[in-house]
Design a protein around this motif. Sequence first.
Motif, PDB file in Angstrom:
ATOM      1  N   SER A   7      -1.315 -18.865  26.557  1.00 22.39           N
ATOM      2  CA  SER A   7      -1.532 -19.069  27.990  1.00 22.39           C
ATOM      3  C   SER A   7      -1.130 -17.836  28.788  1.00 22.39           C
ATOM      4  O   SER A   7      -1.815 -17.428  29.733  1.00 22.39           O
ATOM      5  N   PHE A   8      -0.013 -17.208  28.381  1.00 17.85           N
ATOM      6  CA  PHE A   8       0.447 -15.995  29.068  1.00 17.85           C
ATOM      7  C   PHE A   8      -0.558 -14.863  28.908  1.00 17.85           C
ATOM      8  O   PHE A   8      -0.890 -14.161  29.872  1.00 17.85           O
ATOM      9  N   ILE A   9      -1.041 -14.665  27.691  1.00 17.95           N
ATOM     10  CA  ILE A   9      -2.014 -13.597  27.423  1.00 17.95           C
ATOM     11  C   ILE A   9      -3.293 -13.824  28.209  1.00 17.95           C
ATOM     12  O   ILE A   9      -3.845 -12.897  28.806  1.00 17.95           O
ATOM     13  N   LYS A  10      -3.752 -15.083  28.231  1.00 20.92           N
ATOM     14  CA  LYS A  10      -4.983 -15.396  28.953  1.00 20.92           C
ATOM     15  C   LYS A  10      -4.826 -15.133  30.443  1.00 20.92           C
ATOM     16  O   LYS A  10      -5.724 -14.590  31.088  1.00 20.92           O
ATOM     17  N   GLY A  11      -3.676 -15.486  30.991  1.00  9.93           N
ATOM     18  CA  GLY A  11      -3.452 -15.315  32.421  1.00  9.93           C
ATOM     19  C   GLY A  11      -3.198 -13.879  32.816  1.00  9.93           C
ATOM     20  O   GLY A  11      -3.278 -13.537  34.002  1.00  9.93           O
ATOM     21  N   ASN A  12      -2.832 -13.045  31.871  1.00  6.71           N
ATOM     22  CA  ASN A  12      -2.508 -11.655  32.193  1.00  6.71           C
ATOM     23  C   ASN A  12      -3.403 -10.677  31.435  1.00  6.71           C
ATOM     24  O   ASN A  12      -3.016  -9.533  31.219  1.00  6.71           O
ATOM     25  N   CYS A  13      -4.572 -11.131  31.043  1.00  4.12           N
ATOM     26  CA  CYS A  13      -5.459 -10.334  30.197  1.00  4.12           C
ATOM     27  C   CYS A  13      -5.817  -8.994  30.832  1.00  4.12           C
ATOM     28  O   CYS A  13      -5.716  -7.955  30.199  1.00  4.12           O
ATOM     29  N   MET A  14      -6.222  -9.002  32.083  1.00  5.12           N
ATOM     30  CA  MET A  14      -6.630  -7.761  32.743  1.00  5.12           C
ATOM     31  C   MET A  14      -5.457  -6.801  32.883  1.00  5.12           C
ATOM     32  O   MET A  14      -5.612  -5.591  32.692  1.00  5.12           O
ATOM     33  N   TRP A  15      -4.289  -7.360  33.189  1.00  6.75           N
ATOM     34  CA  TRP A  15      -3.115  -6.502  33.317  1.00  6.75           C
ATOM     35  C   TRP A  15      -2.766  -5.857  31.987  1.00  6.75           C
ATOM     36  O   TRP A  15      -2.451  -4.667  31.916  1.00  6.75           O
ATOM     37  N   LEU A  16      -2.834  -6.625  30.909  1.00  4.86           N
ATOM     38  CA  LEU A  16      -2.539  -6.087  29.580  1.00  4.86           C
ATOM     39  C   LEU A  16      -3.553  -5.031  29.167  1.00  4.86           C
ATOM     40  O   LEU A  16      -3.198  -4.008  28.559  1.00  4.86           O
ATOM     41  N   LEU A  17      -4.826  -5.246  29.487  1.00  6.85           N
ATOM     42  CA  LEU A  17      -5.853  -4.252  29.186  1.00  6.85           C
ATOM     43  C   LEU A  17      -5.597  -2.959  29.944  1.00  6.85           C
ATOM     44  O   LEU A  17      -5.764  -1.854  29.402  1.00  6.85           O
ATOM     45  N   TYR A  18      -5.193  -3.089  31.194  1.00  5.32           N
ATOM     46  CA  TYR A  18      -4.898  -1.914  32.018  1.00  5.32           C
ATOM     47  C   TYR A  18      -3.741  -1.112  31.427  1.00  5.32           C
ATOM     48  O   TYR A  18      -3.818   0.113  31.288  1.00  5.32           O
ATOM     49  N   VAL A  19      -2.654  -1.820  31.067  1.00  3.55           N
ATOM     50  CA  VAL A  19      -1.500  -1.153  30.472  1.00  3.55           C
ATOM     51  C   VAL A  19      -1.887  -0.481  29.152  1.00  3.55           C
ATOM     52  O   VAL A  19      -1.504   0.667  28.882  1.00  3.55           O
ATOM     53  N   GLY A  20      -2.681  -1.188  28.332  1.00  3.07           N
ATOM     54  CA  GLY A  20      -3.130  -0.610  27.069  1.00  3.07           C
ATOM     55  C   GLY A  20      -3.957   0.644  27.270  1.00  3.07           C
ATOM     56  O   GLY A  20      -3.788   1.641  26.553  1.00  3.07           O
ATOM     57  N   PHE A  21      -4.839   0.613  28.262  1.00  4.31           N
ATOM     58  CA  PHE A  21      -5.687   1.769  28.557  1.00  4.31           C
ATOM     59  C   PHE A  21      -4.844   2.965  28.991  1.00  4.31           C
ATOM     60  O   PHE A  21      -5.065   4.095  28.548  1.00  4.31           O
ATOM     61  N   VAL A  22      -3.854   2.705  29.840  1.00  2.00           N
ATOM     62  CA  VAL A  22      -2.971   3.780  30.304  1.00  2.00           C
ATOM     63  C   VAL A  22      -2.182   4.368  29.134  1.00  2.00           C
ATOM     64  O   VAL A  22      -2.019   5.592  29.026  1.00  2.00           O
ATOM     65  N   LEU A  23      -1.698   3.526  28.234  1.00  2.00           N
ATOM     66  CA  LEU A  23      -0.928   4.000  27.078  1.00  2.00           C
ATOM     67  C   LEU A  23      -1.784   4.859  26.148  1.00  2.00           C
ATOM     68  O   LEU A  23      -1.312   5.867  25.609  1.00  2.00           O
ATOM     69  N   VAL A  24      -3.048   4.461  25.969  1.00  2.00           N
ATOM     70  CA  VAL A  24      -3.950   5.256  25.131  1.00  2.00           C
ATOM     71  C   VAL A  24      -4.184   6.621  25.770  1.00  2.00           C
ATOM     72  O   VAL A  24      -4.153   7.660  25.089  1.00  2.00           O
ATOM     73  N   LEU A  25      -4.395   6.662  27.077  1.00  2.00           N
ATOM     74  CA  LEU A  25      -4.589   7.930  27.778  1.00  2.00           C
ATOM     75  C   LEU A  25      -3.340   8.812  27.677  1.00  2.00           C
ATOM     76  O   LEU A  25      -3.442  10.025  27.480  1.00  2.00           O
ATOM     77  N   LEU A  26      -2.188   8.192  27.804  1.00  2.00           N
ATOM     78  CA  LEU A  26      -0.931   8.945  27.690  1.00  2.00           C
ATOM     79  C   LEU A  26      -0.787   9.534  26.297  1.00  2.00           C
ATOM     80  O   LEU A  26      -0.404  10.700  26.133  1.00  2.00           O
ATOM     81  N   TYR A  27      -1.076   8.739  25.283  1.00  2.00           N
ATOM     82  CA  TYR A  27      -1.000   9.206  23.896  1.00  2.00           C
ATOM     83  C   TYR A  27      -1.944  10.384  23.661  1.00  2.00           C
ATOM     84  O   TYR A  27      -1.548  11.405  23.085  1.00  2.00           O
ATOM     85  N   LEU A  28      -3.169  10.291  24.148  1.00  2.00           N
ATOM     86  CA  LEU A  28      -4.133  11.387  23.976  1.00  2.00           C
ATOM     87  C   LEU A  28      -3.676  12.640  24.715  1.00  2.00           C
ATOM     88  O   LEU A  28      -3.881  13.758  24.234  1.00  2.00           O
ATOM     89  N   PHE A  29      -3.041  12.455  25.854  1.00  2.00           N
ATOM     90  CA  PHE A  29      -2.494  13.601  26.588  1.00  2.00           C
ATOM     91  C   PHE A  29      -1.387  14.275  25.782  1.00  2.00           C
ATOM     92  O   PHE A  29      -1.318  15.510  25.702  1.00  2.00           O
ATOM     93  N   LEU A  30      -0.516  13.473  25.185  1.00  2.00           N
ATOM     94  CA  LEU A  30       0.608  14.021  24.437  1.00  2.00           C
ATOM     95  C   LEU A  30       0.168  14.831  23.229  1.00  2.00           C
ATOM     96  O   LEU A  30       0.791  15.836  22.883  1.00  2.00           O
ATOM     97  N   ILE A  31      -0.898  14.419  22.548  1.00  2.00           N
ATOM     98  CA  ILE A  31      -1.303  15.094  21.311  1.00  2.00           C
ATOM     99  C   ILE A  31      -2.374  16.153  21.544  1.00  2.00           C
ATOM    100  O   ILE A  31      -2.794  16.823  20.594  1.00  2.00           O
ATOM    101  N   HIS A  32      -2.814  16.331  22.788  1.00  2.00           N
ATOM    102  CA  HIS A  32      -3.938  17.232  23.059  1.00  2.00           C
ATOM    103  C   HIS A  32      -3.551  18.678  22.750  1.00  2.00           C
ATOM    104  O   HIS A  32      -2.621  19.211  23.347  1.00  2.00           O
TER     105      HIS A  32
END
Length: 291
Positions: A7-32
Motif C-alpha cells: 500500500s505504501f509503495i502504491k501510494g508513493n510510486c511517483m515519488w519513489l520513481l523520482y528519487v530513483g531517477f535522481v539517484l541514477v543521474l547522480l551515479y552517472l555523474f559520479l562515474i563520468h
Amino acid sequence: MIRILCSFIKGNCMWLLYVGFVLVLLYLFLIHPKNVDDQLWDGFRNYYYAHRGLFDNHTEAVENSLSAFRLAVENGYGIELDVQLTKDGVPIVFHDNRTGRLLRNQNGEVVNIAFGDIVLDDLRQYHLLKSSEVVPTLQEVLDVVDGKVPLIIELKVADERVDTKLLCEKTDEVLSRYQGLYCIESFHPICVNWYRINRPMIIRGQLADRPNLYARGKFLIASFIMQYLLTNFITRPNFIAYNHHYRYNVSRILCRILFKNPAIAWTIHSEKDLVVNRKHFDLFIFDGFRP
C-alpha cells in the motif's frame, strides 16, 4: 505487513520513481570520465603492453630491469611500469611495496626494505635476484626506451607515508624532458587528479580492482568507492585500467559502452585470457607469455 508495504509503495510510486531517477543521474555523474581527442590515442593502439618489461626472473632480464625493458623494445611491445620514490626523492622503477621478493645483497641474502627508507646510493649496493641488474631510475628506463614504444606509467602509492604530491612532481620533472609517448595511471585518485590539474594535456587513467577483502573501516569504504569508480567526477580519467577478472563491473562497463571511454585490461597471463577479453577492452597489459 506485506499488505501495508504494498500500500505504501502504491501510494508513493511517483515519488519513489523520482528519487530513483535522481539517484541514477547522480551515479552517472559520479562515474563520468573525460574523453580526449581520438587522435591522441593513435600512438597507443596496435601495441600489447609488457607488464614490468619483457621479463624472466630466472635470467638477467628480471622484471622492471633495464634488460627486461630493452627486450620489450626489441620485440616491439609497449611497456607498463611502476614508479616510486626513494628516501632522497629519486623516481625509481619497481612494482612491489617492499624489496624483499626481488632484492639481494652480495651474499645472495634477501634485502627487505621500503623505498621511502633508503636513498638511491644505498639502494645501488643491491641487485635483482641472481642478475647483475640493479633497481633502475625512471630516467635510465626512459633512456633505454628512447621513444621507440609507448609507455603506460603507474604512479605507485605504496603506503600512507607516500607524499603523493611529491611523487607526481618528481615523476613529472623527469617525464617533462622525455620526447617519447607515454600516459599516466594510478590506483590513487589524488595522483590522477594532480595530472588533471597540472598536466591536463597528458593522458591519465584510473586503475581499479575489486575491493580489498582485508580492508577495514574507512579503508573498506575507500576500496568500495574505487571499485565502482566513484571518484571519476573529480579526476575525470581519460581511460580506465581494470583487473580483467572483474570485467563485468557495472561502472567499468558504463564508462566504456555508454561514455565511450577507452578500457585497458590488466594483467593478461595467457592467449586464452587475451581472446576472452578482446571484446571487453581496447588495450592489454600482459606478462608470462608473448601475444
